[in-house]
Write a protein that holds these residues in place. Structure first.
Motif, short mmCIF file in Angstrom:
data_model
loop_
_atom_site.label_atom_id
_atom_site.label_comp_id
_atom_site.label_asym_id
_atom_site.label_seq_id
_atom_site.Cartn_x
_atom_site.Cartn_y
_atom_site.Cartn_z
N ARG A 358 0.83 -1.20 0.00
CA ARG A 358 0.00 0.00 0.00
C ARG A 358 0.87 1.25 0.00
O ARG A 358 1.89 1.31 0.69
CB ARG A 358 -0.92 0.02 1.22
CG ARG A 358 -2.05 -1.01 1.13
CD ARG A 358 -2.98 -0.92 2.30
NE ARG A 358 -4.09 -1.87 2.19
CZ ARG A 358 -4.96 -2.13 3.14
NH1 ARG A 358 -4.86 -1.48 4.30
NH2 ARG A 358 -5.93 -3.00 2.97
N GLY A 359 0.43 2.22 -0.78
CA GLY A 359 1.17 3.47 -0.85
C GLY A 359 0.96 4.30 0.40
O GLY A 359 -0.14 4.39 0.93
N SER A 360 2.05 4.89 0.90
CA SER A 360 1.95 5.78 2.06
C SER A 360 3.08 6.79 2.00
O SER A 360 4.04 6.66 1.21
CB SER A 360 2.02 4.97 3.37
OG SER A 360 3.27 4.32 3.47
N ALA A 361 2.95 7.81 2.83
CA ALA A 361 3.89 8.93 2.79
C ALA A 361 5.29 8.50 3.22
O ALA A 361 5.47 7.79 4.20
CB ALA A 361 3.39 10.06 3.67
N VAL A 362 6.26 8.95 2.45
CA VAL A 362 7.67 8.82 2.82
C VAL A 362 8.25 10.24 2.71
O VAL A 362 8.69 10.69 1.65
CB VAL A 362 8.43 7.85 1.89
CG1 VAL A 362 9.89 7.75 2.32
CG2 VAL A 362 7.77 6.49 1.88
N GLY A 363 8.20 10.96 3.84
CA GLY A 363 8.54 12.37 3.79
C GLY A 363 7.57 13.11 2.92
O GLY A 363 6.34 13.03 3.11
N PHE A 365 7.25 12.44 -0.20
CA PHE A 365 6.97 11.57 -1.33
C PHE A 365 6.06 10.40 -0.90
O PHE A 365 5.62 10.33 0.24
CB PHE A 365 8.28 11.04 -1.93
CG PHE A 365 9.18 12.13 -2.41
CD1 PHE A 365 9.02 12.70 -3.67
CD2 PHE A 365 10.19 12.62 -1.58
CE1 PHE A 365 9.84 13.72 -4.09
CE2 PHE A 365 11.02 13.64 -2.01
CZ PHE A 365 10.85 14.19 -3.27
N THR A 366 5.82 9.52 -1.84
CA THR A 366 4.98 8.35 -1.57
C THR A 366 5.78 7.09 -1.87
O THR A 366 6.45 7.00 -2.91
CB THR A 366 3.71 8.37 -2.44
OG1 THR A 366 2.98 9.57 -2.17
CG2 THR A 366 2.82 7.17 -2.14
N GLY A 367 5.70 6.13 -0.96
CA GLY A 367 6.39 4.86 -1.18
C GLY A 367 5.48 3.69 -0.87
O GLY A 367 4.36 3.85 -0.37
N TRP A 368 5.97 2.49 -1.17
CA TRP A 368 5.20 1.27 -0.94
C TRP A 368 5.56 0.65 0.39
O TRP A 368 6.74 0.51 0.72
CB TRP A 368 5.48 0.25 -2.05
CG TRP A 368 5.00 0.68 -3.40
CD1 TRP A 368 5.77 1.05 -4.47
CD2 TRP A 368 3.65 0.79 -3.83
NE1 TRP A 368 5.00 1.40 -5.53
CE2 TRP A 368 3.67 1.24 -5.17
CE3 TRP A 368 2.42 0.55 -3.23
CZ2 TRP A 368 2.52 1.44 -5.92
CZ3 TRP A 368 1.28 0.77 -3.96
CH2 TRP A 368 1.32 1.20 -5.28
N ARG A 369 4.55 0.29 1.16
CA ARG A 369 4.75 -0.41 2.42
C ARG A 369 4.10 -1.79 2.31
O ARG A 369 2.89 -1.89 2.14
CB ARG A 369 4.17 0.36 3.60
CG ARG A 369 4.84 1.72 3.81
CD ARG A 369 4.53 2.33 5.15
NE ARG A 369 5.09 3.67 5.27
CZ ARG A 369 6.35 3.93 5.61
NH1 ARG A 369 7.17 2.92 5.90
NH2 ARG A 369 6.78 5.17 5.69
N PRO A 370 4.90 -2.85 2.39
CA PRO A 370 4.36 -4.20 2.21
C PRO A 370 3.64 -4.71 3.44
O PRO A 370 4.02 -4.41 4.57
CB PRO A 370 5.60 -5.04 1.92
CG PRO A 370 6.71 -4.32 2.63
CD PRO A 370 6.37 -2.85 2.57
N HIS A 371 2.58 -5.47 3.22
CA HIS A 371 1.92 -6.22 4.27
C HIS A 371 2.45 -7.66 4.24
O HIS A 371 3.00 -8.11 3.23
CB HIS A 371 0.40 -6.23 4.06
CG HIS A 371 -0.23 -4.90 4.35
ND1 HIS A 371 -1.09 -4.69 5.39
CD2 HIS A 371 -0.11 -3.70 3.72
CE1 HIS A 371 -1.49 -3.42 5.41
NE2 HIS A 371 -0.90 -2.80 4.39
N MET A 372 2.27 -8.37 5.33
CA MET A 372 2.70 -9.76 5.35
C MET A 372 1.99 -10.55 4.24
O MET A 372 0.77 -10.42 4.08
CB MET A 372 2.39 -10.41 6.71
CG MET A 372 3.24 -9.88 7.84
SD MET A 372 2.87 -10.74 9.40
CE MET A 372 3.51 -12.39 9.04
N PRO A 373 2.73 -11.33 3.47
CA PRO A 373 2.07 -12.12 2.43
C PRO A 373 1.18 -13.20 3.04
O PRO A 373 1.43 -13.70 4.14
CB PRO A 373 3.24 -12.74 1.66
CG PRO A 373 4.38 -12.73 2.62
CD PRO A 373 4.19 -11.54 3.50
#
Length: 381
Positions: A358-363, A365-373
């Protein structure tokens, strides 16, 4: 044409009473020895009959009533086969029953409102929770409610129209604004608010949860493999927040679900989630699988979201399924994946690994944060 002879005739009657009955219906009533119905309905018919008012509770008393009496005419509101006593009596007595219908309150309401009957959703709240309205309240949808309390319905649905004593001399149709209403009424809704869809994959934040929640994307995939069909029953084993059971039940009003959860606190939470999302009929069974599965009604599909590694759980679930039943198991840990791998090797089926980012704020910018598969195994017996 007159109905075929039988010893139980069910006659639909409206608020217009005896004068509103067809000739066939009047003849059926007049030729009976015993008249059964609610006291209000019995009072609508003149003549010298043995009159039997319905006892309470009604359904357990019915077999005894029809063993005692013969040549019975049962009076029912409107169409007896539409949310009426007629369907109950046909199930109980079979071809002993003849039904003579009358226009239903729904038909009369649509006639007064100018609504197309085939485009209207009908919800009966007779002895049922008003939460059942929640799934059908979608923008622009026309809904007719039977047996509802105007104040309760208005709190959920907004502006309503009340139609009282339809077909009778005391008929009234009016926008409800807090006044007392006749209990013999239909409530009309043209909903203009927001709504949640019936398709699986509701937002996670509509659930009350302690973190034990099948996430939105995984939930949608899992339910697609469970393949809910009208009238079928699901076991949701290790239910957590109840999301799988709830969204199975939301797909169709006749879909039923039993949520099995060992935590009493979580079981209470499942009940609250089910009510708030419009499926208060989801049954919550407190206990630890596999022991808690004993004695439950046999399911058409089973979802195992917790307790995969508990000895005997998957075997008990597999044994409970009839031919054509679906089993879907979600595994997150290495240990639960190992169990799933063993069963997949034995039975085959379909094995899928779901990785959600899921996309979320990185400063700034926006980055991807993975959930447990999540590994999902599905198999048809």
């Amino acid at each position: 044409m007159s109905p075929a002879p039988s010893d139980v005739v069910v006659v639909g009657i409206g608020a217009d009473g005896w004068d509103g009955l067809s000739l066939a219906a009047q003849q059926a009533v007049s030729s009976s020895r015993v008249l059964m119905g609610s006291q209000r309905q019995l009072d609508l018919v003149p003549g010298d009959f043995e009159r039997v008012a319905w006892p309470s509770p009604l359904v357990p008393a019915l077999p005894g009533l029809f063993e005692t009496h013969r040549d019975v005419c049962v009076l029912a509101s409107g169409d007896p086969m539409f949310h009426g006593i007629g369907t109950t009596l046909v199930r109980l007595l079979g071809d002993r029953v003849t039904v003579i219908p009358h226009p239903s309150s729904v038909s009369l309401a649509c006639a007064r409102l100018g609504w197309a009957l085939n485009e209207v959703e009908v919800v009966s709240l007779v002895a049922r929770s008003a939460d059942l309205l929640r799934p059908v309240l979608t923008p622009g949808r026309r809904v007719l409610v039977l047996g509802g309390d105007p104040e309760t319905v208005a709190a959920l649905a907004g502006p309503i129209i009340v139609l009282e004593q339809l077909g009778g001399a005391a008929e009234r149709v009016y926008p409800w604004s807090g006044q007392d209403s006749d209990p013999l009424c239909v409530i009309a809704i043209e909903y203009g608010g927001s709504a949640l869809p019936r398709v699986p994959g509701l937002p996670d934040d509509v659930y009350e949860s302690d973190g034990q929640l099948t996430k939105r994307e995984v939930r949608a995939i899992s339910l697609s493999r469970l393949a809910p069909l009208p009238g079928q029953l699901l076991w949701d084993v290790g239910s957590g927040s109840g999301s799988i059971a709830i969204e199975w039940a939301r797909t169709h009003p006749t879909c039923r679900a039993i949520a099995v959860e060992q935590s009493a606190e979580r079981a209470e939470r499942i009940g609250r989630n089910a009510a708030s999302l419009g499926v208060p009929g989801v049954e919550v069974h407190i206990g630890r699988a596999p022991e808690a599965l004993q004695g439950l009604e046999k399911p058409d599909a089973i979802f195992v979201g917790g307790g995969v590694t508990v000895p005997g759980v998957l075997q008990a679930c597999w044994d409970a399924l009839a031919s054509g039943g679906r089993l879907v198991v979600n595994a997150v840990t290495l240990e639960s994946e190992a169990v799933v791998a063993q069963w997949y090797a034995k039975l085959g089926g379909d094995l899928v690994r779901i990785a959600v980012n899921r996309g979320s704020a990185v400063g700034k910018f926006t980055g991807w944060r993975p959930h447990m598969p999540v590994t999902t195994w599905s198999v048809i017996k």
